[in-house]
Write a protein that holds these residues in place. Structure first.
Motif, PDB file in Angstrom:
ATOM      1  N   SER A 126      30.934  -8.505  20.029  1.00  9.40           N
ATOM      2  CA  SER A 126      29.493  -8.749  19.943  1.00  9.40           C
ATOM      3  C   SER A 126      29.159 -10.235  19.916  1.00  9.40           C
ATOM      4  O   SER A 126      28.038 -10.629  20.244  1.00  9.40           O
ATOM      5  N   LYS A 127      30.103 -11.043  19.516  1.00  9.32           N
ATOM      6  CA  LYS A 127      29.878 -12.490  19.480  1.00  9.32           C
ATOM      7  C   LYS A 127      29.910 -13.107  20.876  1.00  9.32           C
ATOM      8  O   LYS A 127      29.568 -14.278  21.048  1.00  9.32           O
ATOM      9  N   LYS A 128      30.302 -12.309  21.874  1.00  8.25           N
ATOM     10  CA  LYS A 128      30.400 -12.805  23.249  1.00  8.25           C
ATOM     11  C   LYS A 128      29.158 -12.459  24.075  1.00  8.25           C
ATOM     12  O   LYS A 128      29.171 -12.589  25.298  1.00  8.25           O
ATOM     13  N   ILE A 129      28.110 -11.999  23.412  1.00  8.18           N
ATOM     14  CA  ILE A 129      26.889 -11.621  24.120  1.00  8.18           C
ATOM     15  C   ILE A 129      26.335 -12.830  24.873  1.00  8.18           C
ATOM     16  O   ILE A 129      26.274 -13.935  24.341  1.00  8.18           O
ATOM     17  N   SER A 130      25.921 -12.631  26.107  1.00  7.44           N
ATOM     18  CA  SER A 130      25.468 -13.732  26.950  1.00  7.44           C
ATOM     19  C   SER A 130      24.139 -14.319  26.480  1.00  7.44           C
ATOM     20  O   SER A 130      23.348 -13.657  25.800  1.00  7.44           O
ATOM     21  N   HIS A 131      23.914 -15.559  26.885  1.00  6.95           N
ATOM     22  CA  HIS A 131      22.658 -16.235  26.574  1.00  6.95           C
ATOM     23  C   HIS A 131      21.477 -15.478  27.178  1.00  6.95           C
ATOM     24  O   HIS A 131      20.415 -15.361  26.556  1.00  6.95           O
ATOM     25  N   GLU A 132      21.658 -14.945  28.385  1.00  9.97           N
ATOM     26  CA  GLU A 132      20.574 -14.223  29.064  1.00  9.97           C
ATOM     27  C   GLU A 132      20.174 -12.972  28.278  1.00  9.97           C
ATOM     28  O   GLU A 132      18.983 -12.654  28.166  1.00  9.97           O
ATOM     29  N   THR A 133      21.164 -12.272  27.719  1.00 14.43           N
ATOM     30  CA  THR A 133      20.861 -11.068  26.945  1.00 14.43           C
ATOM     31  C   THR A 133      20.107 -11.421  25.668  1.00 14.43           C
ATOM     32  O   THR A 133      19.133 -10.749  25.297  1.00 14.43           O
ATOM     33  N   ARG A 134      20.536 -12.472  24.989  1.00 15.92           N
ATOM     34  CA  ARG A 134      19.834 -12.918  23.784  1.00 15.92           C
ATOM     35  C   ARG A 134      18.410 -13.337  24.121  1.00 15.92           C
ATOM     36  O   ARG A 134      17.474 -13.088  23.350  1.00 15.92           O
TER      37      ARG A 134
END
Length: 410
Positions: A247-255
């Protein structure tokens, strides 16, 4: 509309049909461009609170449905239900195993009148049965619905607590991302469940695990602990830790998709209550923690659109607990001093916002009929059963104990 378009931007959905909608030469749209087709209708009727219609149609995974079939099904469904002359957009979602479509429209007609919804649910199911026969789809009455596959908040007064917890914890870790046990508990709290990490020494070796409890409406434990092994590997500590790291690898675009929705809620609301309600309609639950003095010290956002759980600080400093504490405290003071102005401002914000009956965010886990059409189920599943993060409550309790010890020493 925002929910569906965010899926398009993330590459998990596409627009199949634009019926009487304003179109662009490129075929690409912003949320504002899509909403512009509905704005003239909203202007004709400012009294109706729920101005938008949001329908989810879900064929069985075994059914073979082409894009052309989906468009025909959507058009026939809307015509038979009485919305054939309305502007509407059809989205196809392909981010889960069962491809399905969403139809977004408005309940205000060209004359400014609200389209009658008398016996709408009954008529809807009758239409679905007709379409099943016409397109040779698996009929709903030929499917057996498994009770364990339907997600419901735990009712601690019932005897089958273990079964109730199992029906939730076997699924959530598969579909949601959370970076800590606290984030996982914020998600579980929507279903009146909490998880605790336990450590025991066995034959000189330290053993770690997770146990689950049922909660009452106030977030208090109301059951004996249930070992995670009762619910499968995905509910255990090892699997959860893998989820934490991934979960710490979630992309900037998704955030960024989540940030945009929170920013929209901040722009259009004043009070904490309206902020949380507004986000509910955009597909986000908000879990807020306060200490015994009433200070807001923790905030978690559960975005069902992208299925990610964030502490405010995960999204940036501007979404931290301190920022929201100052905002809500300041607005409470303003509302007390100027109640008329605050009420007027809040009304204006609601009047200019698009209200949607949000479809169930957990429909991808339901062993549903061949067609599932949902109106506003989110409120009954999530909003009414929202409790505080149990892990944070335990932290508060420990802090209180330390304070009491210090007082006793003095």
């Amino acid at each position: 509309m925002i929910y569906n378009h965010s899926k398009v931007l993330a590459g998990n959905a596409e627009i199949l049909q634009m019926h009487q909608m304003l179109q662009t030469p490129s075929g690409e749209y912003t949320t504002g461009q899509l909403l512009s087709s509905f704005l003239p209708f909203f202007a004709l009727n400012k009294k109706t609170e729920k101005t938008a219609l949001h329908i989810s149609i879900n064929p069985d995974p075994k059914d073979i449905v082409t894009d052309e079939d989906y468009i025909k099904i959507a058009d026939e469904y809307m015509t038979k239900l009485g919305y054939g002359n309305q502007p509407y957009v059809v989205f196809k979602h392909n981010d889960i195993d069962r491809t399905h479509i969403h139809i977004v429209s408005t309940v205000i007609d060209h004359e400014g009148n609200k389209i009658s919804d008398s016996f709408e649910k009954k008529r809807s199911m009758e239409i679905c049965r007709e379409l099943e026969k016409k397109y040779s789809l698996i009929p709903a009455d030929e499917k057996k619905v498994s009770k364990e596959s339907i997600l419901h908040p735990v009712v601690y007064t019932q005897r089958n607590i273990k079964t109730q917890i199992a029906s939730v914890v076997r699924y959530l870790p598969k579909y949601y991302n959370f970076q800590s046990l606290g984030g996982y508990n914020a998600l579980l709290s929507l279903f009146n469940i909490t998880a605790e990490q336990v450590k025991n020494e066995y034959n000189g070796e330290l053993k770690e695990g997770v146990v689950y409890f049922a909660l009452d409406k106030n977030g208090n434990k109301t059951s004996n602990p249930f070992k995670s092994s009762l619910f499968g590997k995905q509910a255990g500590l090892s699997a959860l830790r893998v989820n934490f790291e991934n979960s710490k690898k979630i992309s900037h675009e998704t955030r960024q998709l989540t940030r945009k929705l929170i920013d929209l809620a901040l722009k259009n609301t004043v009070s904490e209550q309206d902020f949380k309600k507004y986000l509910i309609e955009l597909g986000i639950n908000t879990v807020i923690r306060r200490n015994e003095q009433g200070r807001l010290y923790g905030i978690t956002f559960i975005d069902h659109n992208t299925r990610n759980v964030y502490n405010g600080s995960h999204l940036g400093k501007q979404y931290s607990a301190n920022v929201f504490h100052e905002r809500f405290t300041q607005n409470q003071t303003t509302e007390k001093k100027q109640p008329t102005l605050a009420a007027s401002s809040d009304h204006s914000a609601r009047a200019t916002s698009l209200k949607e009956d949000v479809h169930p965010f957990f429909d991808f886990m339901l062993d549903s009929p061949s067609f599932f059409v949902g109106w506003g189920l989110l409120d009954s599943i999530l909003l009414d059963n929202l409790v505080e993060d149990p892990e944070e409550q335990a932290f508060e309790f420990e802090m209180k104990k330390k304070k009491k010890k210090r007082r006793n020493r003095n």
